[in-house]
Write a protein that holds these residues in place. Structure first.
Motif, PDB file in Angstrom:
ATOM      1  N   ALA A   1      49.092  38.165  75.976  1.00  0.00           N
ATOM      2  CA  ALA A   1      49.031  38.435  77.417  1.00  0.00           C
ATOM      3  C   ALA A   1      48.859  39.912  77.725  1.00  0.00           C
ATOM      4  O   ALA A   1      48.533  40.278  78.858  1.00  0.00           O
ATOM      5  CB  ALA A   1      50.303  37.912  78.099  1.00  0.00           C
ATOM      6  N   GLY A   2      49.046  40.767  76.718  1.00  0.00           N
ATOM      7  CA  GLY A   2      48.974  42.205  76.957  1.00  0.00           C
ATOM      8  C   GLY A   2      47.578  42.775  76.989  1.00  0.00           C
ATOM      9  O   GLY A   2      47.394  43.931  77.362  1.00  0.00           O
ATOM     10  N   GLY A   3      46.603  42.010  76.581  1.00  0.00           N
ATOM     11  CA  GLY A   3      45.230  42.497  76.663  1.00  0.00           C
ATOM     12  C   GLY A   3      44.772  43.215  75.405  1.00  0.00           C
ATOM     13  O   GLY A   3      45.458  43.251  74.377  1.00  0.00           O
ATOM     14  N   ALA A   4      43.602  43.822  75.518  1.00  0.00           N
ATOM     15  CA  ALA A   4      42.935  44.415  74.347  1.00  0.00           C
ATOM     16  C   ALA A   4      43.652  45.639  73.819  1.00  0.00           C
ATOM     17  O   ALA A   4      43.542  45.953  72.621  1.00  0.00           O
ATOM     18  CB  ALA A   4      41.498  44.786  74.717  1.00  0.00           C
ATOM     19  N   TYR A   5      44.385  46.354  74.667  1.00  0.00           N
ATOM     20  CA  TYR A   5      45.024  47.590  74.219  1.00  0.00           C
ATOM     21  C   TYR A   5      46.262  47.345  73.360  1.00  0.00           C
ATOM     22  O   TYR A   5      46.831  48.304  72.826  1.00  0.00           O
ATOM     23  CB  TYR A   5      45.393  48.464  75.428  1.00  0.00           C
ATOM     24  CG  TYR A   5      44.188  49.069  76.093  1.00  0.00           C
ATOM     25  CD1 TYR A   5      43.568  50.199  75.553  1.00  0.00           C
ATOM     26  CD2 TYR A   5      43.650  48.514  77.244  1.00  0.00           C
ATOM     27  CE1 TYR A   5      42.446  50.756  76.154  1.00  0.00           C
ATOM     28  CE2 TYR A   5      42.528  49.059  77.853  1.00  0.00           C
ATOM     29  CZ  TYR A   5      41.932  50.182  77.304  1.00  0.00           C
ATOM     30  OH  TYR A   5      40.828  50.732  77.897  1.00  0.00           O
ATOM     31  N   MET A   6      46.668  46.104  73.230  1.00  0.00           N
ATOM     32  CA  MET A   6      47.794  45.808  72.351  1.00  0.00           C
ATOM     33  C   MET A   6      47.430  46.060  70.887  1.00  0.00           C
ATOM     34  O   MET A   6      48.284  46.469  70.087  1.00  0.00           O
ATOM     35  CB  MET A   6      48.231  44.352  72.533  1.00  0.00           C
ATOM     36  CG  MET A   6      48.673  43.994  73.943  1.00  0.00           C
ATOM     37  SD  MET A   6      50.267  44.706  74.376  1.00  0.00           S
ATOM     38  CE  MET A   6      51.363  43.447  73.700  1.00  0.00           C
ATOM     39  N   PHE A   7      46.178  45.842  70.536  1.00  0.00           N
ATOM     40  CA  PHE A   7      45.765  46.006  69.135  1.00  0.00           C
ATOM     41  C   PHE A   7      45.778  47.468  68.693  1.00  0.00           C
ATOM     42  O   PHE A   7      46.276  47.769  67.600  1.00  0.00           O
ATOM     43  CB  PHE A   7      44.390  45.377  68.927  1.00  0.00           C
ATOM     44  CG  PHE A   7      44.385  43.881  69.065  1.00  0.00           C
ATOM     45  CD1 PHE A   7      44.797  43.070  68.011  1.00  0.00           C
ATOM     46  CD2 PHE A   7      44.009  43.281  70.259  1.00  0.00           C
ATOM     47  CE1 PHE A   7      44.806  41.684  68.142  1.00  0.00           C
ATOM     48  CE2 PHE A   7      44.028  41.901  70.401  1.00  0.00           C
ATOM     49  CZ  PHE A   7      44.423  41.099  69.347  1.00  0.00           C
ATOM     50  N   PRO A   8      45.258  48.418  69.494  1.00  0.00           N
ATOM     51  CA  PRO A   8      45.400  49.829  69.088  1.00  0.00           C
ATOM     52  C   PRO A   8      46.853  50.274  68.983  1.00  0.00           C
ATOM     53  O   PRO A   8      47.195  51.054  68.089  1.00  0.00           O
ATOM     54  CB  PRO A   8      44.668  50.591  70.206  1.00  0.00           C
ATOM     55  CG  PRO A   8      43.721  49.619  70.778  1.00  0.00           C
ATOM     56  CD  PRO A   8      44.387  48.291  70.680  1.00  0.00           C
ATOM     57  N   ILE A   9      47.697  49.792  69.889  1.00  0.00           N
ATOM     58  CA  ILE A   9      49.122  50.146  69.814  1.00  0.00           C
ATOM     59  C   ILE A   9      49.731  49.609  68.523  1.00  0.00           C
ATOM     60  O   ILE A   9      50.509  50.291  67.846  1.00  0.00           O
ATOM     61  CB  ILE A   9      49.879  49.612  71.042  1.00  0.00           C
ATOM     62  CG1 ILE A   9      49.361  50.270  72.325  1.00  0.00           C
ATOM     63  CG2 ILE A   9      51.377  49.854  70.904  1.00  0.00           C
ATOM     64  CD1 ILE A   9      49.947  49.685  73.592  1.00  0.00           C
ATOM     65  N   LEU A  10      49.368  48.373  68.171  1.00  0.00           N
ATOM     66  CA  LEU A  10      49.860  47.782  66.927  1.00  0.00           C
ATOM     67  C   LEU A  10      49.388  48.582  65.714  1.00  0.00           C
ATOM     68  O   LEU A  10      50.158  48.801  64.767  1.00  0.00           O
ATOM     69  CB  LEU A  10      49.384  46.334  66.823  1.00  0.00           C
ATOM     70  CG  LEU A  10      49.860  45.542  65.598  1.00  0.00           C
ATOM     71  CD1 LEU A  10      51.371  45.394  65.619  1.00  0.00           C
ATOM     72  CD2 LEU A  10      49.184  44.175  65.560  1.00  0.00           C
ATOM     73  N   LEU A  11      48.143  49.042  65.746  1.00  0.00           N
ATOM     74  CA  LEU A  11      47.609  49.846  64.648  1.00  0.00           C
ATOM     75  C   LEU A  11      48.359  51.168  64.530  1.00  0.00           C
ATOM     76  O   LEU A  11      48.710  51.601  63.419  1.00  0.00           O
ATOM     77  CB  LEU A  11      46.118  50.101  64.873  1.00  0.00           C
ATOM     78  CG  LEU A  11      45.416  50.981  63.832  1.00  0.00           C
ATOM     79  CD1 LEU A  11      45.483  50.336  62.454  1.00  0.00           C
ATOM     80  CD2 LEU A  11      43.962  51.226  64.237  1.00  0.00           C
ATOM     81  N   VAL A  12      48.609  51.815  65.667  1.00  0.00           N
ATOM     82  CA  VAL A  12      49.367  53.078  65.661  1.00  0.00           C
ATOM     83  C   VAL A  12      50.762  52.852  65.083  1.00  0.00           C
ATOM     84  O   VAL A  12      51.258  53.645  64.272  1.00  0.00           O
ATOM     85  CB  VAL A  12      49.455  53.655  67.085  1.00  0.00           C
ATOM     86  CG1 VAL A  12      50.439  54.828  67.135  1.00  0.00           C
ATOM     87  CG2 VAL A  12      48.082  54.120  67.551  1.00  0.00           C
ATOM     88  N   GLY A  13      51.400  51.754  65.487  1.00  0.00           N
ATOM     89  CA  GLY A  13      52.725  51.447  64.959  1.00  0.00           C
ATOM     90  C   GLY A  13      52.713  51.213  63.460  1.00  0.00           C
ATOM     91  O   GLY A  13      53.616  51.662  62.735  1.00  0.00           O
ATOM     92  N   ALA A  14      51.684  50.520  62.958  1.00  0.00           N
ATOM     93  CA  ALA A  14      51.589  50.253  61.523  1.00  0.00           C
ATOM     94  C   ALA A  14      51.394  51.542  60.733  1.00  0.00           C
ATOM     95  O   ALA A  14      52.011  51.746  59.678  1.00  0.00           O
ATOM     96  CB  ALA A  14      50.442  49.281  61.251  1.00  0.00           C
ATOM     97  N   VAL A  15      50.538  52.434  61.241  1.00  0.00           N
ATOM     98  CA  VAL A  15      50.315  53.723  60.563  1.00  0.00           C
ATOM     99  C   VAL A  15      51.602  54.544  60.556  1.00  0.00           C
ATOM    100  O   VAL A  15      51.967  55.165  59.542  1.00  0.00           O
ATOM    101  CB  VAL A  15      49.175  54.496  61.247  1.00  0.00           C
ATOM    102  CG1 VAL A  15      49.074  55.910  60.689  1.00  0.00           C
ATOM    103  CG2 VAL A  15      47.845  53.773  61.063  1.00  0.00           C
ATOM    104  N   ALA A  16      52.315  54.539  61.688  1.00  0.00           N
ATOM    105  CA  ALA A  16      53.567  55.291  61.775  1.00  0.00           C
ATOM    106  C   ALA A  16      54.611  54.749  60.802  1.00  0.00           C
ATOM    107  O   ALA A  16      55.347  55.518  60.171  1.00  0.00           O
ATOM    108  CB  ALA A  16      54.105  55.248  63.200  1.00  0.00           C
ATOM    109  N   ILE A  17      54.683  53.435  60.664  1.00  0.00           N
ATOM    110  CA  ILE A  17      55.625  52.836  59.710  1.00  0.00           C
ATOM    111  C   ILE A  17      55.297  53.262  58.287  1.00  0.00           C
ATOM    112  O   ILE A  17      56.188  53.603  57.489  1.00  0.00           O
ATOM    113  CB  ILE A  17      55.613  51.302  59.845  1.00  0.00           C
ATOM    114  CG1 ILE A  17      56.247  50.875  61.175  1.00  0.00           C
ATOM    115  CG2 ILE A  17      56.361  50.651  58.681  1.00  0.00           C
ATOM    116  CD1 ILE A  17      56.126  49.400  61.455  1.00  0.00           C
ATOM    117  N   ALA A  18      54.004  53.245  57.938  1.00  0.00           N
ATOM    118  CA  ALA A  18      53.589  53.652  56.594  1.00  0.00           C
ATOM    119  C   ALA A  18      53.964  55.109  56.323  1.00  0.00           C
ATOM    120  O   ALA A  18      54.489  55.440  55.247  1.00  0.00           O
ATOM    121  CB  ALA A  18      52.085  53.443  56.428  1.00  0.00           C
ATOM    122  N   ILE A  19      53.713  55.991  57.297  1.00  0.00           N
ATOM    123  CA  ILE A  19      54.061  57.410  57.131  1.00  0.00           C
ATOM    124  C   ILE A  19      55.569  57.580  56.998  1.00  0.00           C
ATOM    125  O   ILE A  19      56.060  58.340  56.155  1.00  0.00           O
ATOM    126  CB  ILE A  19      53.518  58.235  58.312  1.00  0.00           C
ATOM    127  CG1 ILE A  19      51.987  58.250  58.286  1.00  0.00           C
ATOM    128  CG2 ILE A  19      54.061  59.663  58.264  1.00  0.00           C
ATOM    129  CD1 ILE A  19      51.371  58.919  59.500  1.00  0.00           C
TER     130      ILE A  19
END
Length: 228
Positions: A13-31
């Motif tokens: 329901a959050g729209g297309a911008y949820m995917f970039p946010i998820l990607l940013v979160g995944a990169v931050a977790i890895a770092i």
């Protein structure tokens, strides 16, 4: 499955911008994981090295300390080894201190490497959430202006849901990243302070040994003068 259904519904329901946010979160977790493991390993190695080197420094046995640090690649060993390498060649404390500071200027950036990316990731996640909010509001106003009156309520509700969900997800991603960033910064600062403390203790031990040698030479001179 019932636990994941609300999460999937919230995400879609959050729209297309949820995917970039998820990607940013995944990169931050890895770092964050890589930095935590690296800093924890460095901290453990520093403690082991210092437990071996400190008795030698306290007793003034710089040859033994030099031998111990030359075979070790921990940050604290690299800092002390730079000073110990010059200890026998130069006599001024300032020269040894400058060499240690130069070594720390090379090591401290390695401790801080990639940690600052977490603050950037938190800001990007927040901004992407706000961008999703704006996108959802644009869709809601477009829905009100163009669609059939019977469909306005449904489209308006979906657009507002997109705006709110995206904002919430951006903040839910950014807040933990900021907390982890502060924690890693504190851990990095602790390692840096430990290096400075070890360097100061080494310099103090060096000064004490130089003072003892000077006092010993003075006593010899006085004995020679009295004997003459």
């Amino acid at each position: 499955m019932e636990f994941f259904y609300p999460i999937v519904k919230f995400f879609t329901a959050g729209g297309a911008y949820m995917f970039p946010i998820l990607l940013v979160g995944a990169v931050a977790i890895a770092i964050a994981i890589e930095r935590y493991i690296t800093l924890a390993m460095m901290s453990a190695r520093n403690r082991r090295t210092w437990s071996r080197v400190e008795p030698a420094l306290t007793s003034g046995d710089f040859d033994k300390a030099r031998e111990l640090t030359s075979k070790d690649d921990s940050p604290i060993a690299r800092v002390l080894n730079m000073g110990l390498a010059l200890q026998g060649a130069v006599r001024r404390r300032d020269d040894v201190e400058k060499a240690i500071q130069e070594s720390m200027m090379e090591i401290v950036p390695q401790l801080e490497k990639r940690t600052h990316y977490l603050a950037t990731a938190a800001n990007v996640a927040t901004l992407l959430g706000l961008l999703g909010t704006v996108s959802g509001l644009i869709h809601s106003f477009a829905a009100v202006a163009t669609v059939n009156p019977a469909e306005k309520a449904n489209l308006l509700s979906a657009s507002i849901s997109e705006a709110m969900n995206c904002t919430a997800f951006g903040l839910m991603t950014a807040v933990p990243i900021l907390v982890v960033h502060a924690f890693l910064q504190s851990k990095t600062q602790g390692l840096s302070d430990g290096l400075e403390t070890a360097a100061i203790r080494f310099l103090n031990a060096l000064s004490a040994r130089q003072a003892a040698r000077a006092e010993s030479r003075l006593e010899l001179v006085q004995k020679s003068a009295s004997a003459a």
